[in-house]
Design a protein around this motif. Structure first.
Motif, PDB file in Angstrom:
ATOM      1  N   VAL A 177       0.845  -1.179   0.000  1.00 26.22           N
ATOM      2  CA  VAL A 177       0.000   0.000   0.000  1.00 26.22           C
ATOM      3  C   VAL A 177       0.881   1.230   0.000  1.00 26.22           C
ATOM      4  N   TRP A 178       0.420   2.271  -0.697  1.00 23.59           N
ATOM      5  CA  TRP A 178       1.103   3.552  -0.751  1.00 23.59           C
ATOM      6  C   TRP A 178       2.535   3.428  -1.291  1.00 23.59           C
ATOM      7  N   GLY A 179       2.794   2.371  -2.060  1.00 19.46           N
ATOM      8  CA  GLY A 179       4.131   2.218  -2.605  1.00 19.46           C
ATOM      9  C   GLY A 179       5.190   1.874  -1.584  1.00 19.46           C
ATOM     10  N   LEU A 180       4.788   1.280  -0.451  1.00 19.28           N
ATOM     11  CA  LEU A 180       5.753   0.946   0.601  1.00 19.28           C
ATOM     12  C   LEU A 180       6.317  -0.442   0.436  1.00 19.28           C
ATOM     13  N   GLY A 181       5.789  -1.219  -0.506  1.00 16.10           N
ATOM     14  CA  GLY A 181       6.258  -2.588  -0.646  1.00 16.10           C
ATOM     15  C   GLY A 181       5.584  -3.517   0.334  1.00 16.10           C
ATOM     16  N   GLY A 182       5.913  -4.794   0.251  1.00 18.78           N
ATOM     17  CA  GLY A 182       5.311  -5.783   1.130  1.00 18.78           C
ATOM     18  C   GLY A 182       6.277  -6.243   2.208  1.00 18.78           C
ATOM     19  N   GLY A 183       5.866  -7.274   2.915  1.00 17.31           N
ATOM     20  CA  GLY A 183       6.714  -7.826   3.952  1.00 17.31           C
ATOM     21  C   GLY A 183       6.670  -7.023   5.241  1.00 17.31           C
ATOM     22  N   GLN A 184       7.611  -7.385   6.113  1.00 19.00           N
ATOM     23  CA  GLN A 184       7.662  -6.758   7.425  1.00 19.00           C
ATOM     24  C   GLN A 184       8.018  -5.278   7.352  1.00 19.00           C
ATOM     25  N   LYS A 185       8.869  -4.909   6.436  1.00 19.89           N
ATOM     26  CA  LYS A 185       9.277  -3.513   6.333  1.00 19.89           C
ATOM     27  C   LYS A 185       8.123  -2.614   5.902  1.00 19.89           C
ATOM     28  N   GLY A 186       7.371  -3.026   4.884  1.00 21.09           N
ATOM     29  CA  GLY A 186       6.228  -2.226   4.446  1.00 21.09           C
ATOM     30  C   GLY A 186       5.160  -2.121   5.518  1.00 21.09           C
ATOM     31  N   ARG A 187       4.970  -3.183   6.283  1.00 17.20           N
ATOM     32  CA  ARG A 187       3.979  -3.168   7.360  1.00 17.20           C
ATOM     33  C   ARG A 187       4.376  -2.173   8.441  1.00 17.20           C
ATOM     34  N   LEU A 188       5.642  -2.167   8.849  1.00 18.60           N
ATOM     35  CA  LEU A 188       6.098  -1.229   9.869  1.00 18.60           C
ATOM     36  C   LEU A 188       6.031   0.212   9.376  1.00 18.60           C
ATOM     37  N   GLU A 189       6.330   0.423   8.095  1.00 18.23           N
ATOM     38  CA  GLU A 189       6.249   1.787   7.556  1.00 18.23           C
ATOM     39  C   GLU A 189       4.808   2.295   7.580  1.00 18.23           C
ATOM     40  N   HIS A 190       3.882   1.412   7.294  1.00 20.67           N
ATOM     41  CA  HIS A 190       2.477   1.819   7.337  1.00 20.67           C
ATOM     42  C   HIS A 190       2.037   2.119   8.766  1.00 20.67           C
ATOM     43  N   LEU A 191       2.492   1.319   9.726  1.00 25.52           N
ATOM     44  CA  LEU A 191       2.159   1.577  11.119  1.00 25.52           C
ATOM     45  C   LEU A 191       2.768   2.894  11.599  1.00 25.52           C
ATOM     46  N   ARG A 192       3.971   3.192  11.144  1.00 24.37           N
ATOM     47  CA  ARG A 192       4.600   4.463  11.521  1.00 24.37           C
ATOM     48  C   ARG A 192       3.786   5.650  10.992  1.00 24.37           C
TER      49      ARG A 192
END
Length: 220
Positions: A16-31
């Motif tokens: 979502v929002w071009g953040l990519g998938g996986g654990q890194k994209g999930r943490l970026e979305h939470l931030r």
């Protein structure tokens, strides 16, 4: 042939929002969610994602209250979760004084009604307590001055007064019945000692004494 409708699975926090998938994209979305919550004090998004971001926001506020802005691990934690660095000042100077004496959680999470267009995920609202926005839940209406409630209140008061009055009257009657047991016992014993058959009426003995027998009258 029966066909079963399979409900779509909720969207996972990836890509979502071009953040990519996986654990890194999930943490970026939470931030991003935590940063927006501290900035605007209210976020509307998917209920499951807001529920997860709520835990990190509560932990951040709790660490700021407990340790202050002079604690290095707390400052590193605030620098990681807040993408806009000017919000660090708001965290320690605005939110910490607001919630330092609060015994409960600093956030509220509400679930919005289901949207027919987006059935794949539940929508929710995450907000900080004491925010300047209008309340999510409507204020309860004061119904004490309605005519029906006034009449019911008066009827209840009248019923309670009548009930108390009847109970007090019954207590007075019981005390009068059992108040002087000696007088009742004496009257019962006196009544039982008199023979009802041989008892004379008042004044009957005097009449018998003054009466003259027929024999003496004839002899005279």
């Amino acid at each position: 042939m029966l066909r079963f409708r399979v409900r779509p699975r909720p969207r996972i926090m990836s890509g979502v929002w071009g953040l990519g998938g996986g654990q890194k994209g999930r943490l970026e979305h939470l931030r991003r969610l935590v940063t927006k919550l501290i900035k605007t004090e209210r976020v509307e998004w998917s209920w499951h994602q807001l529920d997860e971001a709520r835990g990190y926001a509560e932990k951040l506020i709790m660490m700021a209250i407990r340790n202050g802005d002079q604690h290095k691990p707390t400052m590193e934690m605030a620098d990681y979760w807040l993408l806009e660095k000017e919000l660090i000042h708001k965290l320690f100077k605005v939110l910490v004084p607001r919630y330092q004496n609060l015994p409960v959680a600093a956030t509220n999470l509400y679930r919005l009604p289901d949207n027919k267009e987006r059935r794949e995920c539940m929508q929710g609202v995450l907000e900080l307590k004491g925010n300047p926005w209008p309340p999510v839940l409507p204020q309860p209406r004061d119904k004490r001055l309605l005519l029906t409630n006034i009449l019911l209140r008066e009827a209840c008061q009248e019923y309670n007064q009548n009930r108390q009055r009847s109970s007090s009257n019954s207590q007075i009657i019981q005390t009068q019945e059992t108040g002087n047991p000696s007088s009742t016992s004496n009257s019962n014993t006196m009544g039982s000692s008199v023979d009802p058959i041989n008892a004379e009426l008042p004044g009957e003995g005097l009449q018998n004494m003054n009466a003259v027998s027929p024999e003496t009258k004839v002899g005279s």
